[in-house]
Design an enzyme around this catalytic site. Sequence first.
Site, PDB file in Angstrom:
ATOM      1  N   LYS A   1      11.938  -6.595  -8.058  1.00  0.00           N
ATOM      2  CA  LYS A   1      10.623  -6.989  -8.572  1.00  0.00           C
ATOM      3  C   LYS A   1       9.866  -5.728  -8.947  1.00  0.00           C
ATOM      4  O   LYS A   1       9.371  -5.010  -8.105  1.00  0.00           O
ATOM      5  CB  LYS A   1       9.851  -7.776  -7.503  1.00  0.00           C
ATOM      6  CG  LYS A   1       8.820  -8.775  -8.066  1.00  0.00           C
ATOM      7  CD  LYS A   1       7.643  -8.156  -8.775  1.00  0.00           C
ATOM      8  CE  LYS A   1       6.624  -7.600  -7.809  1.00  0.00           C
ATOM      9  NZ  LYS A   1       5.403  -7.089  -8.534  1.00  0.00           N
TER      10      LYS A   1
ATOM     11  N   THR B   1       0.493   1.291   2.273  1.00  0.00           N
ATOM     12  CA  THR B   1       0.686   0.897   3.669  1.00  0.00           C
ATOM     13  C   THR B   1       0.124  -0.500   3.928  1.00  0.00           C
ATOM     14  O   THR B   1       0.710  -1.284   4.684  1.00  0.00           O
ATOM     15  CB  THR B   1       0.020   1.931   4.591  1.00  0.00           C
ATOM     16  OG1 THR B   1       0.727   3.177   4.452  1.00  0.00           O
ATOM     17  CG2 THR B   1       0.053   1.498   6.047  1.00  0.00           C
ATOM     18  N   GLU B   2      -0.994  -0.836   3.288  1.00  0.00           N
ATOM     19  CA  GLU B   2      -1.593  -2.154   3.480  1.00  0.00           C
ATOM     20  C   GLU B   2      -0.629  -3.259   3.058  1.00  0.00           C
ATOM     21  O   GLU B   2      -0.440  -4.241   3.785  1.00  0.00           O
ATOM     22  CB  GLU B   2      -2.903  -2.270   2.686  1.00  0.00           C
ATOM     23  CG  GLU B   2      -4.034  -1.387   3.184  1.00  0.00           C
ATOM     24  CD  GLU B   2      -3.850   0.095   2.833  1.00  0.00           C
ATOM     25  OE1 GLU B   2      -4.475   0.934   3.509  1.00  0.00           O
ATOM     26  OE2 GLU B   2      -3.071   0.405   1.911  1.00  0.00           O
TER      27      GLU B   2
ATOM     28  N   GLU C   1       8.722   2.581   2.231  1.00  0.00           N
ATOM     29  CA  GLU C   1       8.264   3.927   1.865  1.00  0.00           C
ATOM     30  C   GLU C   1       6.827   3.754   1.409  1.00  0.00           C
ATOM     31  O   GLU C   1       6.557   3.192   0.357  1.00  0.00           O
ATOM     32  CB  GLU C   1       9.150   4.519   0.771  1.00  0.00           C
ATOM     33  CG  GLU C   1       9.024   6.026   0.650  1.00  0.00           C
ATOM     34  CD  GLU C   1       8.046   6.439  -0.443  1.00  0.00           C
ATOM     35  OE1 GLU C   1       6.886   6.775  -0.083  1.00  0.00           O
ATOM     36  OE2 GLU C   1       8.426   6.419  -1.614  1.00  0.00           O
TER      37      GLU C   1
ATOM     38  N   CYS D   1       2.641   9.426  -3.553  1.00  0.00           N
ATOM     39  CA  CYS D   1       2.424   9.119  -2.140  1.00  0.00           C
ATOM     40  C   CYS D   1       2.467  10.380  -1.285  1.00  0.00           C
ATOM     41  O   CYS D   1       1.870  10.428  -0.209  1.00  0.00           O
ATOM     42  CB  CYS D   1       3.449   8.112  -1.646  1.00  0.00           C
ATOM     43  SG  CYS D   1       5.144   8.534  -2.074  1.00  0.00           S
TER      44      CYS D   1
ATOM     45  N   GLU E   1      -6.080   7.496   1.711  1.00  0.00           N
ATOM     46  CA  GLU E   1      -5.312   7.842   0.516  1.00  0.00           C
ATOM     47  C   GLU E   1      -6.084   7.430  -0.737  1.00  0.00           C
ATOM     48  O   GLU E   1      -6.403   6.259  -0.929  1.00  0.00           O
ATOM     49  CB  GLU E   1      -3.951   7.152   0.542  1.00  0.00           C
ATOM     50  CG  GLU E   1      -3.058   7.554  -0.619  1.00  0.00           C
ATOM     51  CD  GLU E   1      -1.678   6.928  -0.538  1.00  0.00           C
ATOM     52  OE1 GLU E   1      -0.694   7.618  -0.854  1.00  0.00           O
ATOM     53  OE2 GLU E   1      -1.587   5.742  -0.162  1.00  0.00           O
TER      54      GLU E   1
END
Length: 501
Positions: A199, A254-255, A274, A308, A405
Amino acid sequence: MAVAVYPINIDPRVSDFIARPRQMLINGKWVNAASGKTFPTYNPATGEVLANIAEGDREDINNAVGAARRAFESGAWPRMSASERGRLIWKLADLIEEHTEEFAMLESLDNGKPLVIARGADVPLAVDLFRYMAGWATKIEGTTIPISVPYTPGAKYLAYTLREPVGVVGQIIPWNFPLLMAAWKLGPALATGNTVVLKPAEQTPLTALLLGELITEAGFPDGVVNIVPGYGETAGAALAAHDGVDKVAFTGSTEVGKLIVHAAAGNLKKVSLELGGKSPNVIYKDADMDTAIAGSASAIFFNHGQCCCAGSRLFVERPAFDQVVEGVAAEAKKIKVGSGLEPETNMGPLVSDEQLRRVCSYLESGFSEGAKAVTGGKRLGDKGYFVEPTVLVDTNDNMKVVQEEIFGPVVAAIPFDDPEELTPRANDSVYGLAAGVWTKDIAKAHRTAALLRAGTVWINCYNIFDAALPFGGYKQSGWGREMGKDVLELYTQTKAVCTRI
């Protein structure tokens, strides 16, 4: 909505590719979404519609997972030798290399990155990754184990392990390096004998779809790789939760990574992640300043800061602080911001209006808390999603711009006095993806590297990637590793076999 017209010459193959409605790849066939819906992808340099893409949803994911399951269990794929799999992956690498210009231009149009970067880094790194993984296909080995069983005295056994593919893998990739992230995911999954439903990010699906055309051209059996574009909340969520998927691999925030974990709990599928970062980049006063300044500017401004692992927290030993800040600011001012297709562009736009608003919101937050911009600090122009390369000072460790971030070209420069205080401050983050250390003292460099809680530490360099070098995070920067030998663990499972002889 009309597709944008560009003043710059576009490769005719690319023009044709984006002019036609793009379908999804399921079971070796290009098909429309079951719903018939499409969604637009935008040119971030103009904000105009670039192409229209089939919008995958739960039904399409279900069809793709079914195709991948059949290909894994009863198709030609499981009957192939490891050598045959490796040759197919190598052939795919050759085809990508032959289509370098198309991939680079599509990446620049869809993501915004400079054409020269896409051509010189993104595409060659993807090619190299597939070739590296092609070599691993014939080297997935088990072991023999001498066992002693006390309750069967005198009996002898042959015991060994097999490394087998996990099965059907759902892979969800981000928009910052669309082609390269597809390669990072597909390469090891295919080398180890899995089948895949990929995806791509809804913001940047085009290179994944071109990759799908080359996968079929290379001769991969139907259903081995299925590509379903769509939105994260629909197609992505359906893929992560699907009970027919044995493993999900995700690269992104991360969320969202936490949502993936919850979705995967239904059938306890394996998960690798990741995720985000807020990487410390440390310059000691004894560093080679010319190298450290240029490297630190690249650490944050490369790919528009949409990395990232970007070196977004710049820790500088106080005697060198002013020199470094002035130097990085000077490097920022040299950066030519513009359309990725313009030959003189060094930094393109952010990927979307949403990302533009996110970055500008962080800048406003920083200024409201007392941070100052030595250079940059605002949106550039009123068309497209451009932000000035920004260097912030007068920050403190509790500010949002230091802790969270941003994912944009914004660095917070922070002085430190005592190297003993450095490590706790550098590690004061929920993230642990990467870090940089600049010093001429090699012993100090390695001592610092050992203390930093990060999956990758670069010494006197930054953003160095190789297919053989594992990459991934500590703490909330993820689970598992991409690339290198380590990634093979994520796509295989161990079977123990024991027979009495």
